[in-house]
Scaffold this motif. Sequence first.
Motif, PDB file in Angstrom:
ATOM      1  N   THR A  49       0.870  -1.176   0.000  1.00  0.00           N
ATOM      2  CA  THR A  49       0.000   0.000   0.000  1.00  0.00           C
ATOM      3  C   THR A  49       0.909   1.228   0.000  1.00  0.00           C
ATOM      4  O   THR A  49       2.139   1.099  -0.027  1.00  0.00           O
ATOM      5  CB  THR A  49      -0.858   0.016   1.292  1.00  0.00           C
ATOM      6  OG1 THR A  49       0.044   0.225   2.404  1.00  0.00           O
ATOM      7  CG2 THR A  49      -1.596  -1.314   1.471  1.00  0.00           C
ATOM      8  N   ARG A  50       0.314   2.411   0.064  1.00  0.00           N
ATOM      9  CA  ARG A  50       1.165   3.617   0.069  1.00  0.00           C
ATOM     10  C   ARG A  50       1.934   3.719   1.386  1.00  0.00           C
ATOM     11  O   ARG A  50       2.852   4.489   1.533  1.00  0.00           O
ATOM     12  CB  ARG A  50       0.331   4.873  -0.145  1.00  0.00           C
ATOM     13  CG  ARG A  50      -0.767   5.076   0.890  1.00  0.00           C
ATOM     14  CD  ARG A  50      -1.569   6.328   0.567  1.00  0.00           C
ATOM     15  NE  ARG A  50      -2.773   6.430   1.388  1.00  0.00           N
ATOM     16  CZ  ARG A  50      -3.486   7.533   1.500  1.00  0.00           C
ATOM     17  NH1 ARG A  50      -3.113   8.605   0.841  1.00  0.00           N
ATOM     18  NH2 ARG A  50      -4.565   7.569   2.245  1.00  0.00           N
ATOM     19  N   PRO A  72      -6.101   7.151  -8.107  1.00  0.00           N
ATOM     20  CA  PRO A  72      -5.373   8.086  -7.233  1.00  0.00           C
ATOM     21  C   PRO A  72      -5.851   9.527  -7.341  1.00  0.00           C
ATOM     22  O   PRO A  72      -5.396  10.352  -6.555  1.00  0.00           O
ATOM     23  CB  PRO A  72      -3.934   7.958  -7.728  1.00  0.00           C
ATOM     24  CG  PRO A  72      -4.059   7.572  -9.160  1.00  0.00           C
ATOM     25  CD  PRO A  72      -5.302   6.752  -9.274  1.00  0.00           C
TER      26      PRO A  72
END
Length: 401
Positions: free
Chosen positions: A26-27, A183
């Motif tokens: 994930t980020r 995003p």
Amino acid sequence: MNPDLLTALKAQRIETPSWGYGNSGTRFKTFAAAGAARTIWEKLDDAAEVQRLTGIAPGVAIHIPWDAVDDYGELKKYASERGLTIGAINPNVFQDEEYRLGSVTNPDEAVREQAIQHLLDCVEVMKQTGSRDLSLWFADGTNYAGQDDLRSRKRRMRAGLKRVHDALPSGTRMLVEYKLFEPAFYATDLFDWGASYSHCLAIGDKAQVLVDLGHHAQGVNIEQIVAFLLDEGRLGGFHFNARRYGDDDLIVGTSNPFELFCIYAELVYGANSADDLTKQTAQNLSYMIDQSHNIEPKVEAMLQSVLNCQESYAKALLIDRDLLKEAQSKGDVLAAHRVMMDAFKTDVRPLLMELRAEMGIHSEPIEAHRQSGYQEKVARERGTQTGGGGYPVKGKAGVSR
Ligand code: AOS
Ligand code: ZN
Ligand code: ZN
Ligand code: ZN
């Protein structure tokens, strides 16, 4: 077992994504997994293990440039030697620096041209791999009201899709994937099924809508979208995964198995014989998994995904269509609902074990994988690669222009 059922189940096809075998995260963090595939060659080895144990997952979707090679003929041969075929080609127009404000919808014409050229390069890859599908996902969108003109972005998207559509060889398709958010967080240029659908209608017959299960707002009835697009002849296929809150890319059929069953119920809806089912499920739709296995063992997670799709399909095949139609025509609400629930509640594991015996494969694929020592072997051979999965070389598709 009913021979029609057997025929249909044997004809089911699920395509696994190359990116599901590599490290992903994930980020916040990418946890490196021992033995995670590092190259397209290793990803194909892992996909071959899934195919060996299920017999219904010979196709592998690849991502360009993450999986770009100099010789796609060699890649095709490597896959074929392992009982695999190269499936959908997924261009990447979301990670080059130039794409900060979008790719085909970018306000800068030069950036739009760069993106379209990459898509056209991927059409060349399709020709070399013999792929039928160009699977298009765009991260394009905006983060603030006023950032860009929404109508101009819509027209840029359509113009870009049209140019690529018209370059597709006959017998191939573009699958236009929509996504509500992320995003971009104010507006995504292909924000829902209606946006994809209207672009497909406008640009031509080779354009079809791709439904990714994680790309909707909470509570959206996805099976109704599937029914509508099937009825319009504009459903190209799926990116299967599961979600609880967002585009979580979890294992399909885990958080909401009933939704997956209802989707498969729409897929077998019009088929009244094994022959219809085989045609409907094996040839004209693409059933791709699109997941990121951030904490799960990669190959076992992919096996579980394929088996969950197989189980949902088997249950959907058990729906008593005549009884359902009769109850519906009488407006017998609960009798009709119970027909669906009876099929959904049926334990199809004995049926699937019988199928696997017919197919000459192990009756318990996950157990067979765990006993095989495959995971331990690749962990020894590959070690643990730190960092994320495929990060692209700048826009290189590996084809000569
Ligand atoms: C992104 O959210 C989409 O689901 C993409 O289809 C997927 O993640 C992958 O990048 C294939 O392009
Ligand atoms: Zn997707
Ligand atoms: Zn997604
Ligand atoms: Zn995804």
